[in-house]
Design an enzyme around this catalytic site. Structure first.
Site, PDB file in Angstrom:
ATOM      1  N   ASP A  45       0.860  -1.177   0.000  1.00 40.49           N
ATOM      2  CA  ASP A  45       0.000   0.000   0.000  1.00 40.49           C
ATOM      3  C   ASP A  45       0.910   1.247   0.000  1.00 40.49           C
ATOM      4  OD1 ASP A  45      -2.154   1.714   0.008  1.00 40.49           O
ATOM      5  OD2 ASP A  45      -3.186   0.786   1.699  1.00 40.49           O
TER       6      ASP A  45
HETATM    7  C1  BGC Z   1      -5.120   3.269   0.359  1.00 38.39           C
HETATM    8  C2  BGC Z   1      -5.352   2.242  -0.720  1.00 38.39           C
HETATM    9  C3  BGC Z   1      -5.270   2.891  -2.082  1.00 38.39           C
HETATM   10  C4  BGC Z   1      -3.952   3.614  -2.218  1.00 38.39           C
HETATM   11  C5  BGC Z   1      -3.764   4.286  -3.564  1.00 38.39           C
HETATM   12  C6  BGC Z   1      -3.901   4.111   0.112  1.00 38.39           C
HETATM   13  O1  BGC Z   1      -3.822   5.167   0.992  1.00 38.39           O
HETATM   14  O2  BGC Z   1      -5.016   2.601   1.595  1.00 38.39           O
HETATM   15  O3  BGC Z   1      -6.602   1.623  -0.547  1.00 38.39           O
HETATM   16  O4  BGC Z   1      -5.426   1.915  -3.077  1.00 38.39           O
HETATM   17  O5  BGC Z   1      -3.872   4.598  -1.216  1.00 38.39           O
HETATM   18  O6  BGC Z   1      -4.614   5.342  -3.753  1.00 38.39           O
END
Ligand code: BGC
Length: 771
Positions: A298
């Site tokens: 993530d």
């Molecule tokens: C979130 C994810 C997301 C990623 C990209 C993160 O902060 O936890 O769910 O896919 O950002 O936007």
């Protein structure tokens, strides 16, 4: 490994490498044996053997091409230079067939090896055509609706140059304080598994290489939803059984559905941050489950291994994540900047790097990018598919399916067409942005038809007043709302949370209505007029006063661009609400967690306060609205159960449970038939009930249909004390009904003998036939 034809530019890149020879500064460190034929160059292993260490690392790097609200904004000249140098494998927060064609062209034609880039984005509940938020879609209890949404989202996103979405989000969430409950399917692992599999199949279709499908990025593996106290990013402390039986099954179902990529969770599980958790990622996900897909961290989660306190430096963080099996680093640039040094310090990392590169190249191949890197960049297709009429129509139908009738005293709903004057109150009724939810991809506020717009268009006598909004402390609008209510025949009040109260980092310590909405509600209730609450938002709320005083309550979540028309059709009975709650609604915040599938206690909760039992003194023992609850404008009758064979072998046994359900009212409606099981005596305590099957059944007035569920013995397995799935002999209770607290028919089967299971029962889809 399957051989595929690489694009001519990749071949050209390899050929250029040949010409440059081993003394060229850009030559592969791995040496440059001659390529005999195009077929040979099509082998990913061969490509790998041509890559320098830096080019390999480059494939593991995902950079932000923009921000979620400013796509492509970072794609300047310096960024393009990185691409030319082969330092980037993927971009996120990018979009647009033409801009991305140009970016892809730079990668394919101007980098040494011409390896195409992967373009990705959070397309969570629609790209331009925004569907209901995922929690709402789960309330449809219709996996086909979830699949249909994902299919349309994929069609639109892929036309805009996107190869990969970070969805479905399949985290089980049992604490509604956690703001991200809105992104998933709620509290139940079985419902969550069905929704997960349906979305994977909708996004990916049958063929990842088809230019109108996208790769599903199932997230956030493995126990992100169990964050302590419902605080986003907080760690999860879980026993192995809860992890295996509750939190992991939707991921396993996604694996079974062919999910090509996963994202790691931000948080720690039992003290081990997930992004560096070798036991979870490499041993369980890869080795035990046999999953071969691309594992992405993530956002900055590799870097955050330092803040978690398990890596003393960026280099350590890089090594930890790679060892754990994280193939691609989202945004933190730790692989980009620090992995080389980590590998130099520990050459044992090199084969792990190669593995990661191979997996990334494999998904690029499977997406068809080597065969045609420009397949997703057709501007005419992009213009043609966006917000197509059929997409809007689907968004409308799924929105209607997602509405849950929480209560309807004295049949105040549906409203008659000649209902007279309607006082419509509440800022949310006129808030287009909120209906788009927290992830809106390319959804536009202007595409949304609000409740106000739809009601005013449908009914001549609507008086709208804001009353209060969900954020300010200004209660001055209550007087005008009360005046409007007094002048009306019926009040429809939109209450709840706007889009920004739920979602990432949007945890709340209270589940009550925010702002001055409770006062607004109390003032409206005091008018004595018929009162319909349209409850909006992305989480279960604690609304005991509404349950007590409102005549009718419709849970309408955040329903996407067709929110208004869908709600209005439910208000007037043109559609009949058939959704059911995917998560229990507590009476108070302090009652959380209040999930239906809790374990029994030695002293089960008893309404009698003089008994010392597992309950709170100051609240009833039940939730306000139970899991699976949802009313209808018609009624349904259930026949007794018919059980094909009451005994089944623990190994390979199965039986079919069937029943007839009849619409006994005079309106068409959908019933969601729910099948629960309980193992009353086992070597470990088993939950009081567990969902193991469901079917949404459309029924005309007077119509009867038969639903049959075929249950396999391995669906009665549980995580044993010594670890591993086990099916034990004995009785299993079967309960079928309209909600977890509304069981209409019961039966029993007996398991003969014992056996080992191989997969979480909640991940196994019950074969269901509707006749
Ligand atoms: C979130 C994810 C997301 C990623 C990209 C993160 O902060 O936890 O769910 O896919 O950002 O936007």
């Amino acid at each position: 490994m399957k051989l595929v034809a690489l694009s001519s530019s990749v071949v050209a890149g390899l050929a250029a490498l040949m010409l440059a020879g081993p003394h060229s500064a850009r030559a592969g460190e791995a040496g440059s044996p001659p390529i005999d034929s195009v077929e040979e160059s099509a082998d990913i292993d061969l490509l790998l053997s041509r890559m320098t260490l830096d080019e390999k690392i480059g494939q593991l790097v995902q950079r932000m091409g923009g921000r979620s609200k400013a796509l492509n904004s970072r794609l300047g000249p310096e960024e393009l230079e990185r691409v030319r140098r082969g330092e980037v494998g993927s971009y996120l927060h990018v979009a647009g067939a033409e801009p991305l064609r140009e970016l892809q062209r730079v990668a394919v034609e101007e980098s040494r090896l011409g390896i195409p880039l992967l373009f990705s984005m959070d397309v969570v509940h629609g790209y331009r055509t925004i569907f209901p938020v995922p929690l709402a879609m789960a309330a449809s209890w219709d996996p086909e609706a979830a699949r249909r949404h994902a299919r349309i989202a994929a069609r639109e996103a892929s036309a805009a140059g996107i190869h990969w979405t970070f969805a479905p989000m399949v985290d089980v969430a049992r604490d509604p304080r956690w703001g991200r409950i809105v992104e998933g399917a709620g509290e139940d692992p079985y419902l969550g598994s069905r929704m997960a599999a349906a979305q994977v199949s909708g996004f990916q279709g049958n063929n990842l290489a088809a230019p109108d499908t996208v790769m599903a990025g199932t997230k956030h593996f493995g126990a992100y939803g169990a964050a302590e106290g419902g605080r986003d990013y907080a760690g999860a402390d879980l026993g192995e059984r809860a992890l295996q039986e509750v939190y992991l099954p939707p991921f396993h179902a996604a694996v079974e559905a062919g999910a090509a990529s996963f994202m790691t969770a931000f948080n720690a599980l039992n003290g081990v941050p997930t992004t560096g958790n070798q036991a979870l990622l490499r041993t369980m996900l890869r080795e035990d489950w046999g999953w071969q897909g691309l594992l992405l961290s993530d956002w900055r989660a590799v870097e955050e291994l330092q803040a978690h306190g398990v890596a003393g430096s960026r280099q350590d963080a890089a090594a930890l994540a790679l060892r754990a099996g994280v193939d691609m680093d989202m945004v933190s640039d730790i692989y980009a900047d620090d992995l080389r040094r980590a590998i130099e310090a520990d050459p044992a990392l090199l084969p792990l790097l190669d593995e990661a590169v191979r997996r990334i190249l494999a998904v690029k191949r499977d997406l068809g990018l080597f065969a045609d890197p420009y397949a997703y960049h057709d501007a005419r297709r992009e213009a043609a598919v966006m917000l197509a009429d059929s997409h809007r129509q689907a968004a409308r139908e799924v929105a209607e399916q997602s509405i849950v009738l929480l209560q309807n005293e004295n049949d105040v709903l549906p409203l008659a067409r000649d209902a007279g004057r309607i006082a419509l109150v509440g800022a949310l009724a006129d808030d287009a942005l909120s209906q788009l939810g927290s992830w809106r991809a390319q959804g536009q506020e202007g595409d949304v038809v609000t409740l106000r717009a739809a009601l005013e268009a449908a009914h001549p006598g609507v008086i709208y007043t804001t009353g209060v909004d969900t954020r300010s402390d200004d209660a001055s609008g209550i007087a005008a709302a009360v005046a409007a209510a007094r002048a009306a025949d019926v009040i429809v009040v939109a209450l709840g949370e706007d889009y920004d109260w739920s979602g990432e980092a949007r945890s709340r310590s209270s589940l009550e209505l925010p702002g001055r909405q409770r006062e607004l509600f109390a003032a409206l209730a005091a008018t004595g007029k018929p009162l319909v609450v349209v409850l909006m938002g992305g989480r279960p709320l604690a609304i005991p006063e509404i349950a007590e005083k409102a005549d009718a309550v419709l849970m309408t979540w955040l329903l996407g661009i067709e929110a208004g028309p869908a709600i209005v059709s439910a208000l007037f009975g043109e559609s009949n609400p058939g959704g059911k709650l995917p998560a229990s609604f507590p009476r108070t915040t302090g009652q959380v967690p209040v999930n239906y599938d809790h374990l029994p206690s030695g002293r089960p909760a008893d309404p009698d306060l003089s008994q010392d039992t597992a309950r709170y003194m100051d609240q009833p023992i039940t939730p306000l609205y139970a899991f699976g609850h949802g009313g209808s404008y018609t009624e349904f009758a259930y026949s007794p159960l018919r059980i094909d064979s009451v005994s089944m072998a623990a190994h390979g046994g199965s039986t079919t449970v069937s029943l007839d359900v009849t619409n006994t009212g005079n309106r068409a409606g959908d019933e969601v038939v729910q099948l629960y099981v309980r193992d009353p005596v086992a070597s470990v305590s088993r939950p009081v009930m567990q969902l193991r099957g469901f079917q949404r059944v459309p029924l005309a007035p007077g119509e009867t249909r038969r639903v049959s569920f075929t249950l396999r013995s391995d669906q009665f397995a549980f995580w044993s004390e010594s670890g591993g799935w086990i099916v034990e002999p004995g009785v299993i209770e079967i309960m079928v009904g309209s909600a977890s607290d509304d069981i209409r028919a019961r039966g029993e089967i007996v398991i003969e003998g014992s056996a080992a299971g191989s997969i979480a029962p909640a991940a196994i889809a019950t074969r269901t036939v509707l006749q």
